[in-house]
Design a protein around this motif. Structure first.
Motif: not given
Length: 307
Positions: A10-12, A95-96, A143-144, A147-148, A178, A181, A183
Motif C-alpha cells: 500500500q505504501n513504501e 501495488i496493492e 504507492p503512497w 496516492y501513487i 487503480f 487511487k 495518480v
C-alpha cells in the motif's frame, strides 16, 4: 501443493514481510561505453572505476543480512551467467495485490524470467503486463496510501533519452488499473551525459519515509510547482533536502523495512544523523560500489508483502 502468494503493498514504509533482492552473482564483464544505460555507469567505465563483482556481492550480502535480521523473507533471482541482475526494482513492481511486469529496455527481458519462479505463485488475474506502448520501471513508481506517485518524462525528445524510462502512456495505464487511487505524475530532469543533472527514476530524487516524512532533491524535478506540491504535502519541516552531490551518491535511494527502520548507506553521514535525530533506527550498510551504477538500496529490492 501450489503455494498462493497474496501480495500486499500500500505504501513504501509499512512493515516488510517479503521482498525480491537482486543479485550480483555472475555480473559479467565491465560493459562497453556504448552499452551503458545511464551517465553514471558510463562515467565509471571511462574512468576505470566500474565496480568489481566481488565488492558488489559483499555489499548485497550485507543488505541481505539486515533484511534477515528483521525476519523478512528474501527471494533472489535465478542467476543468469554474465548478466547484471542487481536492480530488481526496475523489472516489476507491486501495488496493492497486483504485480506489474514492466516493459523495460528490451535487452533486460531475461531479468524478468529470472524472478518468474516467485510471481507465478500470484493469482493470474493479479499479474499485469502493460501494453507495448507503455514504458515503465519500478524506480519511477511509488504507492503512497491514497496516492501513487509516478516519475515520468513527456518531452518531445523522450526517445533521445536512454535515461527516460517511464512514459505518459504508462502513467495513464496505472491510473486505469487503480481508478480509486490518485495518480500524481512528476516530470523528471533527464541527461544522458551528466549524472548530477539526471534523475534516472523518481526514487533518485525523492522518497517518502516513516509516516509523513520525505527525502527530496529539488533539481531532480523539471517543474518547480510539482516539487513544491510534495513539499506542501509532506510539510517543509518533515523534509530532508539533499544536495546535488548527495543525489549523485543516491541519498534518496535508501530502503524502509518499516516506519521506524531504514537501511541506508554508511557514508550518508548527514542523512543518517538527521534520520536518527527524527527517531528512526538506521541500519547502515556499505553500498558505494553498487551506487556507481546509478542505483542503490531501493533499486535493488522489489517488495512483495508489507503488513
Amino acid at each position: 501443493m501450489r503455494i498462493h502468494m497474496k501480495l500486499n503493498i500500500q505504501n513504501e514504509t509499512s512493515r516488510l514481510r517479503a521482498v525480491i533482492l537482486g543479485t550480483a552473482e555472475s555480473n559479467g564483464p565491465v560493459p562497453k561505453p556504448e552499452a551503458c544505460y545511464d551517465p553514471k555507469s558510463l562515467q565509471h567505465v571511462l574512468a576505470g572505476t566500474y565496480p568489481k563483482e566481488e565488492d558488489m556481492k559483499r555489499e548485497m550480502a550485507a543488505f541481505a543480512e539486515v533484511l534477515k535480521k528483521y525476519d523478512v523473507k528474501v527471494y533472489r533471482p535465478k542467476v543468469i551467467q554474465d548478466y547484471n541482475q542487481i536492480f530488481a526494482r526496475d523489472i516489476s513492481f507491486v501495488i496493492e495485490d497486483k504485480i506489474i511486469i514492466a516493459n523495460i529496455l528490451p535487452d533486460r527481458k531475461r531479468e524478468i524470467e529470472a524472478t518468474e519462479y516467485v510471481w507465478t505463485h500470484v493469482d493470474k488475474s493479479n499479474r499485469i503486463i502493460l501494453p507495448d506502448d507503455c514504458h515503465v520501471e519500478g524506480g519511477d513508481v511509488m504507492p503512497w496510501n491514497d496516492y501513487i506517485f509516478v516519475g515520468t518524462y513527456t518531452g518531445e525528445d523522450y526517445a533521445d533519452f536512454i535515461t527516460a524510462r517511464t512514459n505518459i502512456q504508462a502513467v495513464r495505464a496505472i491510473q486505469g488499473l487503480f481508478p480509486h487511487k490518485k495518480v500524481k505524475a512528476f516530470q523528471l530532469r533527464k541527461s544522458n551525459t551528466d549524472p548530477k543533472e539526471n534523475a534516472l527514476h523518481l526514487d533518485c530524487c525523492f522518497q517518502p519515509i516513516g509516516k509523513d516524512k520525505a527525502i527530496i532533491h529539488k533539481n531532480g524535478f523539471l517543474v518547480e510547482s510539482e516539487y513544491q506540491w510534495l513539499v506542501d504535502y509532506f510539510g517543509a519541516d518533515n523534509i530532508f533536502e539533499i544536495t546535488k552531490d548527495e543525489m549523485y551518491d543516491m541519498n534518496s535511494n535508501i530502503f524502509s523495512i518499516s516506519e521506524d527502520v531504514i537501511v541506508s548507506e554508511r557514508n550518508f553521514t548527514r542523512l543518517n544523523s538527521w534520520l536518527r535525530a527524527h527517531g528512526f533506527i538506521v541500519e547502515e550498510v556499505p553500498y558505494a560500489e553498487i551506487a556507481k551504477q546509478e542505483g542503490l538500496l531501493r533499486c535493488s529490492t522489489m517488495p512483495l508483502i508489507r503488513d
